[in-house]
Scaffold this active site. Structure first.
Site, PDB file in Angstrom:
ATOM      1  N   ASP A  18       5.783  -3.336   1.908  1.00 33.48           N
ATOM      2  CA  ASP A  18       6.367  -3.333   3.252  1.00 33.48           C
ATOM      3  C   ASP A  18       7.318  -2.147   3.442  1.00 33.48           C
ATOM      4  O   ASP A  18       7.908  -1.673   2.472  1.00 33.48           O
ATOM      5  CB  ASP A  18       7.117  -4.664   3.449  1.00 33.48           C
ATOM      6  CG  ASP A  18       7.358  -4.963   4.919  1.00 33.48           C
ATOM      7  OD1 ASP A  18       6.846  -4.229   5.787  1.00 33.48           O
ATOM      8  OD2 ASP A  18       8.076  -5.941   5.191  1.00 33.48           O
ATOM      9  N   ASN A  66      -2.629  -8.262  10.769  1.00 29.72           N
ATOM     10  CA  ASN A  66      -2.452  -6.836  11.072  1.00 29.72           C
ATOM     11  C   ASN A  66      -3.370  -6.326  12.191  1.00 29.72           C
ATOM     12  O   ASN A  66      -3.122  -5.268  12.758  1.00 29.72           O
ATOM     13  CB  ASN A  66      -2.632  -5.973   9.813  1.00 29.72           C
ATOM     14  CG  ASN A  66      -1.462  -6.040   8.856  1.00 29.72           C
ATOM     15  OD1 ASN A  66      -1.603  -5.841   7.650  1.00 29.72           O
ATOM     16  ND2 ASN A  66      -0.271  -6.320   9.368  1.00 29.72           N
TER      17      ASN A  66
HETATM   18  C1  FPP Z   1       3.617  -2.535   5.824  1.00 36.00           C
HETATM   19  O1  FPP Z   1       4.454  -1.573   6.404  1.00 36.00           O
HETATM   20  C2  FPP Z   1       2.392  -1.942   5.350  1.00 36.00           C
HETATM   21  C3  FPP Z   1       1.147  -2.233   5.835  1.00 36.00           C
HETATM   22  C4  FPP Z   1       0.887  -3.184   6.915  1.00 36.00           C
HETATM   23  C5  FPP Z   1      -0.047  -1.588   5.314  1.00 36.00           C
HETATM   24  C6  FPP Z   1      -0.036  -1.238   3.860  1.00 36.00           C
HETATM   25  C7  FPP Z   1      -0.822  -0.012   3.700  1.00 36.00           C
HETATM   26  C8  FPP Z   1      -0.559   1.000   2.829  1.00 36.00           C
HETATM   27  C9  FPP Z   1       0.502   0.957   1.821  1.00 36.00           C
HETATM   28  C10 FPP Z   1      -1.348   2.245   2.848  1.00 36.00           C
HETATM   29  C11 FPP Z   1      -2.797   2.104   2.625  1.00 36.00           C
HETATM   30  C12 FPP Z   1      -3.152   1.339   1.422  1.00 36.00           C
HETATM   31  C13 FPP Z   1      -4.150   1.669   0.600  1.00 36.00           C
HETATM   32  C14 FPP Z   1      -4.534   0.769  -0.499  1.00 36.00           C
HETATM   33  C15 FPP Z   1      -4.883   2.907   0.759  1.00 36.00           C
HETATM   34  P1  FPP Z   1       4.897  -1.775   7.904  1.00 36.00           P
HETATM   35  O2  FPP Z   1       4.046  -0.905   8.752  1.00 36.00           O
HETATM   36  O3  FPP Z   1       4.870  -3.232   8.251  1.00 36.00           O
HETATM   37  O4  FPP Z   1       6.373  -1.252   7.846  1.00 36.00           O
HETATM   38  P2  FPP Z   1       7.563  -1.677   8.803  1.00 36.00           P
HETATM   39  O5  FPP Z   1       7.761  -3.162   8.598  1.00 36.00           O
HETATM   40  O6  FPP Z   1       8.713  -0.871   8.271  1.00 36.00           O
HETATM   41  O7  FPP Z   1       7.158  -1.313  10.198  1.00 36.00           O
END
Ligand code: FPP
Length: 239
Positions: A18, A66
């Site tokens: 996250d 998501n």
């Molecule tokens: C949460 O950060 C992250 C995600 C919803 C996606 C996770 C994806 C990756 C780490 C990159 C791609 C992965 C691979 C395996 C290639 P957020 O967007 O919820 O962050 P925030 O809460 O700060 O907005």
């Protein structure tokens, strides 16, 4: 990596990655750039995890919730996943890492699905480590899907309801042969489970850090393992 032998090493680590969005904001960048930095953090982690001899690593890369994000962000995440697989397939093979997916893989767009199927097939033999990507994954969906499969078998008289217990139920989950996580790490300071591995995390130790996912490096990982190593796991019993 000194003194690694003194640490208690979890067999299976599961991570809620996250904070990509907050990291991007902190650096004056677009959210998508945060996800790109997050993917780089995944690449870095793959090297670290095998050095510790951790056999299973599950990463929450895309949840069933998501899809509610903007079209632009969902498309960018799917593209990032596709590129990640193309770029890292040989690295997975060289490091003896097999790829598995947990989640409703059929619900993913064709491009990443094709890359996933290829990577899963090409890493399915001669492996020491397992990387599990949770994609289009929801813990409640997984439990509901298991219940549906069990109900079908009862209906077809292949299964007697009287034999359904926890052990049997867990055989109907997405990855029945993967042991439950010992340690669950969540980055960016949120104290939530967010529909991640609801069944499998029953006895996992939780480690939560304020660090945003793109900044989660070897030193941060070490802290998580040290914290785990110091915990006293009782599985509901007493010492
Ligand atoms: C949460 O950060 C992250 C995600 C919803 C996606 C996770 C994806 C990756 C780490 C990159 C791609 C992965 C691979 C395996 C290639 P957020 O967007 O919820 O962050 P925030 O809460 O700060 O907005």
């Amino acid at each position: 990596m000194e003194n690694i032998e003194k640490l208690k090493i979890p067999r299976h680590v599961a991570i809620i990655m996250d904070g990509n969005g907050r990291w991007a904001k902190q650096h004056g960048k677009e959210r998508v750039e945060g996800h790109l930095a997050g993917a780089e953090s995944v690449e870095r982690l793959l090297e670290i995890v095998s050095k510790y001899g951790i056999r299973y690593l599950t990463l929450y890369a895309f949840s069933t919730e998501n899809w509610k994000r903007s079209r632009e962000e969902v498309d960018a995440l799917m593209l990032l996943l596709t590129e990640f697989l193309r770029k890292n397939l040989s690295r997975l093979k060289d490091n003896k890492i097999r790829l598995l997916v947990t989640g409703r893989i059929d619900g993913l767009p064709e491009e990443p699905r094709n890359e996933l199927e290829k990577a899963i097939a090409e890493t399915s033999e001669d492996y020491e480590y397992t990387l599990i990507l949770a994609l289009n994954y929801g813990g409640r969906a997984e439990i509901a899907d298991a219940a549906k499969k069990i109900a079908e078998e009862v209906k077809n008289e292949k299964l007697d309801p009287s034999v359904i217990d926890e052990t049997l139920f867990s055989r109907y989950l997405y990855l029945p042969d993967v042991p439950d996580p010992d340690l669950m790490i969540r980055t960016s300071g949120e104290f939530r489970i967010s529909n991640f591995l609801l069944w499998e995390l029953s006895y996992a130790e939780f480690y939560i850090t304020d660090t945003y996912w793109p900044d989660f490096d070897a030193a941060e990982f070490r802290k998580a393992i040290e914290a785990y190593s110091a915990r006293d796991r009782r599985f509901g019993g007493r010492k």
